[in-house]
Design a protein around this motif. Structure first.
Motif: not given
Length: 160
Positions: A33, A39, A36
């Motif tokens: 991901d 972030k 992710f």
């Protein structure tokens, strides 16, 4: 270990990075991901800047008062090295989120480039130390760290 390195190792982003690095890499390996990763990297960068700027600023401002108290007044002669190296050390702390991306993305050519910058550091030391002394070593090492950070930033700018 220098005062700057000690302070850098105490920055919460550095501590958090060391604790959660394995878990983040495992999650990224399983899920792939990219959002992710973006972030997490952005969060680390914000923490480093939010906490690091005041800490490194205080180190520079208070160094002439703290060094004689903790160490000996004779070490005040090394203040120039501290003043030269501290900005580079702050830039080096910014590499934590980029290092995380590097580990997850497994980009082997980055390791080659970092090795080349290590050779640059040795050459810069040989050229600068005879003329500038320890300040030359600080400039050589600091510029190497800056170049590695810029390399990582250039390679992974889309991931942060």
């Amino acid at each position: 270990m220098s005062i700057v390195n000690i302070v850098a190792s105490l920055i919460p982003a550095s501590i958090v990075f060391q604790i959660f690095q394995s878990a983040i890499i495992m999650k990224m390996s399983e899920t792939k991901d990219s959002n992710f990763l973006k972030k997490v990297s952005t969060f680390y960068l914000k923490v480093i800047i939010f906490v690091g700027v005041p800490i490194f600023t205080i180190v520079v401002i208070m160094a002439d008062k703290v060094i004689p108290t903790i160490f000996k007044p004779e070490y005040l002669s090394a203040l120039n090295v501290l003043y030269i190296y501290t900005p580079f050390m702050f830039i080096w702390t910014l590499h934590y989120p980029l290092g995380l991306i590097r580990m997850v993305k497994e980009r082997a050519e980055i390791t080659l480039y970092i090795s080349i910058f290590t050779i640059y550091n040795l050459v810069a030391d040989v050229l600068l130390i005879p003329h500038l002394g320890i300040e030359g070593a600080a400039l050589a090492t600091g510029s190497t760290q800056l170049f590695i950070f810029l390399l990582l930033l250039g390679k992974f700018h889309q991931d942060i």
